[in-house]
Design an enzyme around this catalytic site. Structure first.
Site, mmCIF file in Angstrom:
data_model
loop_
_atom_site.group_PDB
_atom_site.id
_atom_site.type_symbol
_atom_site.label_atom_id
_atom_site.label_comp_id
_atom_site.label_asym_id
_atom_site.label_seq_id
_atom_site.Cartn_x
_atom_site.Cartn_y
_atom_site.Cartn_z
ATOM 1 N N GLU A 175 0.805 -1.229 0.000
ATOM 2 C CA GLU A 175 0.000 0.000 0.000
ATOM 3 C C GLU A 175 0.835 1.275 0.000
ATOM 4 O O GLU A 175 0.795 2.057 0.971
ATOM 5 C CB GLU A 175 -0.959 0.006 1.193
ATOM 6 C CG GLU A 175 -1.918 -1.167 1.220
ATOM 7 C CD GLU A 175 -3.047 -0.987 2.233
ATOM 8 O OE1 GLU A 175 -3.102 0.047 2.916
ATOM 9 O OE2 GLU A 175 -3.889 -1.897 2.322
ATOM 10 N N GLU A 369 -5.204 -8.658 1.152
ATOM 11 C CA GLU A 369 -5.825 -8.277 2.427
ATOM 12 C C GLU A 369 -7.303 -8.018 2.180
ATOM 13 O O GLU A 369 -7.666 -7.331 1.223
ATOM 14 C CB GLU A 369 -5.245 -6.977 3.001
ATOM 15 C CG GLU A 369 -3.876 -7.091 3.597
ATOM 16 C CD GLU A 369 -3.389 -5.773 4.207
ATOM 17 O OE1 GLU A 369 -4.223 -4.941 4.640
ATOM 18 O OE2 GLU A 369 -2.168 -5.580 4.233
#
Ligand code: FCB
Length: 462
Positions: A175, A369
């Protein structure tokens, strides 16, 4: 004679053979042992100690004490039937001064962890950078400095040299949107800076670091190389309003295209290049950088939690995590929310996966995720987390629908294996499928863990 009807068979939604099931964690969120075996402070150690930054001043000093309890945690993973475990390595353990010599004791920990995983038949998937930059590197400019990108590549080389014989799948960054825009834009994450130009410089250096790390991993023999992005499904408030559509385009640019296009299409999209120029960050782009960034990857990791909705407006913006967003605003959505206040809508994951398949074909995808925080209650040795089961079930159905329509999706990893340090929310938010009592370090699989184990066991949903 009346026709005989067969009793309806329970409709099992099966996943493809070889679909990879597992769970994810990150070093600073679970390891603890913050000063052991030569580890130095990361930007999160510093941030956690800065008054007012993290809920109740919580830090990752002890966290889930996974550094000492990894054997028990791996046994738990095996009991749940996980086939893949995604973890991250702590840069300040492996290179305590950020850029210099390798600390063998730091790598020893991951060496032991990987052996333990393999002994239990679990495939390790290693992320190089899940936000714990050595503080010494931040003191030299952090991600606003080009050098940091080269230091990431050195970390990649050192780590793959030690673990590459046993770890097949590698991820460069987790991320980078958060690292750049929350770390240097809004200041909601470490290092807590609030400067749009710095955030956009960080974007470029994170991408450059990714590309350099891909090359270092390949040179070290890595078999499967990936990048994990938190991609967004951004919807217009009024799909017929061209101003709302322009607002969507800008937010989509910041969350999705500024990362995806350089990595998968060879360069920044025009509007995002113009944004970098508007803040003077384009002067950080050197000839050849975009070639490095576009080094081929084998897998794109998708982290997904919530949908977004935006509209155009006068005198509004989407906040400091979204530079250049004057005239756009986020719109509240009439949806159930998790304990984070994040709206729940699994159809957004389906839309995102289909969009990736259309706009960026040819790169296999993996959900690296997905999960939810809820206010769990431990009752004896049970946590009846039906909300979390509902969240996971809904999102897995969305994943299955995308698979049925041709999305090349290779696996699904739940966030998270354990309750852990949820960044600025400290230990106040629980995302685990396994409950952690932070006083005793006792682990208790929640109902969702048992449910997930059943899904994995049948490779399908009922
Ligand atoms: C993601 C992070 C992960 C965790 C979840 C809830 O953005 O990658 O570490 O905090 O959100």
């Amino acid at each position: 004679m009346a026709p005989r009807t067969r009793p309806a068979e329970p409709a099992v939604l099966r996943f493809p053979a070889g679909f990879r099931w597992g769970a994810a964690t990150a070093s600073y969120q679970i390891e603890g042992a913050a000063t052991e075996d030569g580890r130095t402070p990361s930007i999160w150690d510093t941030y956690a100690r800065t008054p007012g930054r993290v809920f109740q001043g919580h830090s990752g000093d002890v966290a889930c004490d996974h550094y000492h309890r990894y054997r028990d945690d791996v046994r738990l993973m095996a009991e749940l039937g996980l086939g893949t475990y995604r973890f991250s390595v702590a840069w300040p353990r492996i290179k305590p001064d950020g850029s210099g010599p390798v600390n063998a004791r730091g790598l020893d920990f991951y060496d032991r962890l990987v052996d333990e995983l393999l002994a239990h038949g679990i495939a390790p998937m290693a992320t190089l950078y899940h936000w714990d930059l050595p503080q010494v590197l931040e003191d030299r400019g952090g991600w606003t400095s080009r050098d940091t990108a080269y230091h990431l590549a050195d970390l990649a080389a050192a780590t793959v040299a030690r673990l590459g014989d046993r770890v097949a799948t590698w991820t460069t960054l987790n991320e980078p949107w958060c690292s750049a825009f929350l770390g240097y834009g809004s200041g909601d994450h470490a290092p807590g800076r609030q400067d749009p130009a710095a955030a956009l410089e960080a974007v470029h250096h994170l991408l450059l670091g990714h590309g350099l790390a891909v090359r270092a991993l390949r040179a070290g023999g890595a078999r499967e190389v990936s990048l994990t992005l938190n991609l967004a499904c951004v919807r217009p408030d009024d799909p017929a309003d061209p101003h709302d559509l322009a607002a969507v385009r800008h937010i989509d640019g910041l969350h999705n295209r500024i990362w995806l296009d350089p990595v998968l299409k060879g360069g920044y999209p025009q509007d995002m290049r113009a944004l970098l120029a508007r803040f003077g960050a384009d002067r950080k782009i050197q000839p050849g950088d975009e070639n490095v960034i576009a080094s081929p990857i084998d897998l794109l990791g998708v982290n997904f939690y919530q949908p977004s909705r935006v509209r155009a407006g006068v005198g509004v913006d989407c906040g400091p995590a979204n530079p250049g967003s004057e005239g756009c605003e986020y719109v509240p959505q009439d949806l159930p929310v998790t304990a984070m206040g994040w709206p729940v809508d699994a159809t957004a994951l389906y839309e995102l996966l289909m969009r990736l398949s259309t706009d960026y074909p040819g790169t296999p995808l993996m959900i690296t995720e997905n999960g939810a925080a809820y206010d769990d209650v431990l009752d004896g040795d049970r946590v009846a987390d039906t909300d979390r089961i509902g969240y996971l079930d809904g999102h897995l159905r969305a994943v299955h629908a995308a698979l049925s329509e041709g999305a090349d999706l290779r696996g699904y990893l739940a966030w998270s294996l354990l309750d852990n340090y949820e960044w600025a929310y400290g230990y106040g938010k629980r995302f685990g499928i396994v409950h952690v009592d932070y006083d005793t370090q006792r682990r208790t699989p929640k109902d969702s863990a048992r449910w997930f184990a059943d899904v994995i066991g049948r490779n399908g949903l009922c």
